[in-house]
Design a protein around this motif. Sequence first.
Motif, PDB file in Angstrom:
ATOM      1  N   GLN A   1      -0.699  -3.740   1.426  1.00  0.00           N
ATOM      2  CA  GLN A   1      -1.827  -3.170   2.160  1.00  0.00           C
ATOM      3  C   GLN A   1      -1.889  -3.900   3.492  1.00  0.00           C
TER       4      GLN A   1
ATOM      5  N   PHE B   1      -8.580  -5.085  -4.522  1.00  0.00           N
ATOM      6  CA  PHE B   1      -8.081  -3.770  -4.120  1.00  0.00           C
ATOM      7  C   PHE B   1      -8.097  -2.743  -5.251  1.00  0.00           C
ATOM      8  N   ARG B   2      -8.675  -3.091  -6.379  1.00  0.00           N
ATOM      9  CA  ARG B   2      -8.695  -2.169  -7.515  1.00  0.00           C
ATOM     10  C   ARG B   2      -9.705  -1.048  -7.310  1.00  0.00           C
ATOM     11  N   LYS B   3      -9.506   0.016  -8.089  1.00  0.00           N
ATOM     12  CA  LYS B   3     -10.386   1.196  -8.096  1.00  0.00           C
ATOM     13  C   LYS B   3     -10.383   1.929  -6.751  1.00  0.00           C
ATOM     14  N   LYS B   4      -9.234   1.864  -6.069  1.00  0.00           N
ATOM     15  CA  LYS B   4      -9.077   2.558  -4.794  1.00  0.00           C
ATOM     16  C   LYS B   4      -7.892   3.520  -4.834  1.00  0.00           C
ATOM     17  N   GLY B   5      -7.343   3.748  -6.021  1.00  0.00           N
ATOM     18  CA  GLY B   5      -6.217   4.669  -6.164  1.00  0.00           C
ATOM     19  C   GLY B   5      -4.868   4.060  -5.851  1.00  0.00           C
ATOM     20  N   LEU B   6      -4.803   2.761  -5.619  1.00  0.00           N
ATOM     21  CA  LEU B   6      -3.536   2.128  -5.238  1.00  0.00           C
ATOM     22  C   LEU B   6      -2.575   2.010  -6.414  1.00  0.00           C
TER      23      LEU B   6
ATOM     24  N   THR C   1      -1.101   1.484   3.570  1.00  0.00           N
ATOM     25  CA  THR C   1      -0.422   1.120   2.331  1.00  0.00           C
ATOM     26  C   THR C   1       1.053   1.479   2.421  1.00  0.00           C
TER      27      THR C   1
END
Length: 147
Positions: free
Chosen positions: A51, A88-93, A2
């Motif tokens: 990403q 890509f959600r719910k991965k802390g990004l 990232t």
Amino acid sequence: MTSIQEISRENISILAHLATQLWTDTHFDEMSEHFEEVLLAEHPTAFLLLQDQKPIGFIELSVRQDYVEGAEDMPVAYVEGIYVDNVFRKKGLAIQLIHKAEQWARSQGYTQLCSDSELANSGSIIFHQKAGFEEVGRIVCFVKNLN
């Protein structure tokens, strides 16, 4: 891997495309023009989230000089929009974008980062709470047409 890039002439079209995913009632040309203005503005900024070199999200920030609900120290840094692609959600990004916004705000001398959400957007409200924002109020807005 990232990475986060600040807005530049080279990534305006990418930011504009992502913004149309967040603000679905806007058009690419409108958002391109908007981010051109952001790039030239004195304080507002935006950051692009990548990403593995693929653009997947962004955060747009402004400086609000007037009234902001719950703000104690004006002016404040303000999250105008934050978006991460569904995959890509719910991965802390998105939290990484908030941390970048916090760094930017501190570097500009601001002591608060503020934001808002629609009342019905429970996902956004939960995200803001997880990101450390404190809810300071809820409002319902009204318009009365006079014609």
